[in-house]
Scaffold this active site. Sequence first.
Site, mmCIF file in Angstrom:
data_model
loop_
_atom_site.group_PDB
_atom_site.id
_atom_site.type_symbol
_atom_site.label_atom_id
_atom_site.label_comp_id
_atom_site.label_asym_id
_atom_site.label_seq_id
_atom_site.Cartn_x
_atom_site.Cartn_y
_atom_site.Cartn_z
ATOM 1 N N HIS A 177 73.696 43.086 -5.169
ATOM 2 C CA HIS A 177 73.004 44.231 -5.773
ATOM 3 C C HIS A 177 73.696 45.515 -5.319
ATOM 4 O O HIS A 177 74.059 45.643 -4.149
ATOM 5 C CB HIS A 177 71.537 44.195 -5.323
ATOM 6 N N CYS A 326 44.089 65.987 -10.692
ATOM 7 C CA CYS A 326 42.982 65.467 -9.881
ATOM 8 C C CYS A 326 43.017 63.942 -9.899
ATOM 9 O O CYS A 326 43.861 63.336 -10.563
ATOM 10 C CB CYS A 326 41.642 65.956 -10.433
ATOM 11 N N MET A 327 42.084 63.328 -9.214
ATOM 12 C CA MET A 327 42.077 61.864 -9.140
ATOM 13 C C MET A 327 41.869 61.226 -10.519
ATOM 14 O O MET A 327 42.542 60.247 -10.861
ATOM 15 C CB MET A 327 40.978 61.379 -8.187
HETATM 16 C C1 LIG Z 1 64.923 45.586 -9.290
HETATM 17 C C2 LIG Z 1 66.190 44.844 -9.204
HETATM 18 C C3 LIG Z 1 67.024 44.715 -10.342
HETATM 19 C C4 LIG Z 1 66.808 45.500 -11.616
HETATM 20 O O1 LIG Z 1 67.152 46.848 -11.370
HETATM 21 P P1 LIG Z 1 67.175 47.934 -12.572
HETATM 22 O O2 LIG Z 1 67.785 49.122 -11.957
HETATM 23 O O3 LIG Z 1 65.737 48.137 -12.936
HETATM 24 O O4 LIG Z 1 67.949 47.355 -13.665
HETATM 25 C C5 LIG Z 1 68.106 43.875 -10.257
HETATM 26 N N1 LIG Z 1 68.394 43.213 -9.112
HETATM 27 C C6 LIG Z 1 67.645 43.342 -7.992
HETATM 28 C C7 LIG Z 1 68.025 42.602 -6.758
HETATM 29 C C8 LIG Z 1 66.525 44.177 -7.999
HETATM 30 O O5 LIG Z 1 65.803 44.326 -6.879
#
Ligand SMILES: *Cc1c(COP(=O)(O)O)cnc(C)c1O
Length: 390
Positions: A177, A326-327
């Site tokens: 990621h 507000c809430m």
């Molecule tokens: C949330 C997430 C995604 C998707 O991310 P976007 O930016 O919404 O496309 C993909 N991979 C992992 C590991 C995530 O945590």
Amino acid sequence: MTPSPNPSPSMPPDGASAWVEIDLDAISHNVATLRDRVGPAEVMAVVKADGYGHGLIPSARAALAGGATWLAVAQLAEAIEVREAGIDAPLLAWIYPPGADLATAIGHDIDLGIGSIAHLRLVTDAARATGRTARVQLKVDTGLGRGGTLEDFPEVVEALGAAIAEGAVTLTGTFSHFAWADAPEHPTVRAQQERFAHALAHLERRGIHPGLRHLANSAATLTNPSAHFDLVRPGLACYGLSPVPDLAGPADFGLRPAMSVRARLTLVKAARAGQGVSYGHEYTTDRDTILGVVPIGYADGVPRAASSRGPLTVGGARHTVAGRVCMDQVVVDLGPTYAGGAGDVVTLLGRADRGEPTAQDWAGAAETISYEIVTRMGPRLPRVLIGGTS
Ligand SMILES: *Cc1c(COP(=O)(O)O)cnc(C)c1O
């Protein structure tokens, strides 16, 4: 799939003062658009966090209808909910604590992300106990500094090789990621891709097939073809929002926002010039005017940080929230000539091409990201589903 225009605002559910509309066809259209963009790579649609506030199960079905071949969630409980709804598409989950019900996960053929020796042990123990082979995906930390293997990568690969040989697990994928995918030129993007390539090569050298390789979130899906690999893993873009709002909006990518948020005015009343409005009188009327009370507040997900800044439309006219959120309510200064009354529809999130505010507008007003705007729309707001097949 041919895009169909968004339906016009639906009537609210009986008695609801504020509600969320979800255009399921927009989700299908967005996924189909992403699939066309990345082919031959496939789309793993991320439906975590209740489908980014759009509803877990309806979003999952709409994504599959649009051509997603995989689904992903964060938490194991979300994955089990998908399976219990009868959805049997390939499905990945990567967040589970010690003690999680991995036997149920394995029984449901849920792919489990493996980001450490401890994760691998939990899964292999559950696999041995159930006598079934667990499906796992190796999660490599290539630089985000969050989940996934880091310095322990070689050790995890050795243990994984042993678990595969034993028949406890099968490796269906390897993923990572990005930290800076929303800044495509950032040097970490290339560095993470290189580390990912090294991790894949290391697996191959150990005789382990990495399975499906995936790295691209929405931003990389839309801006970085070199990161597409076998699958892309978008969340936000599936819901029609731009992960790179400073570079391009949803329409530039052919995406349509799927969420609208509306309310009906509960009170419309005359006020004199100089009337302080809402807590702390952050707003004061500068002329005799008409105020409208909108029955939605921060408890519903309207960010309080957008007090005096959040946009909304009433009868096609654009306004800004008058004073503090507000809430349960916000106030709008409708101007001295307002001719409507209680019951009129107010749009907080809608269609940019109709001049309605967007999640990105609210994100700007609250100094956050559109992700946070849509995921926080609260459970008190009934969901009205539009389109879709089920
Ligand atoms: C949330 C997430 C995604 C998707 O991310 P976007 O930016 O919404 O496309 C993909 N991979 C992992 C590991 C995530 O945590």
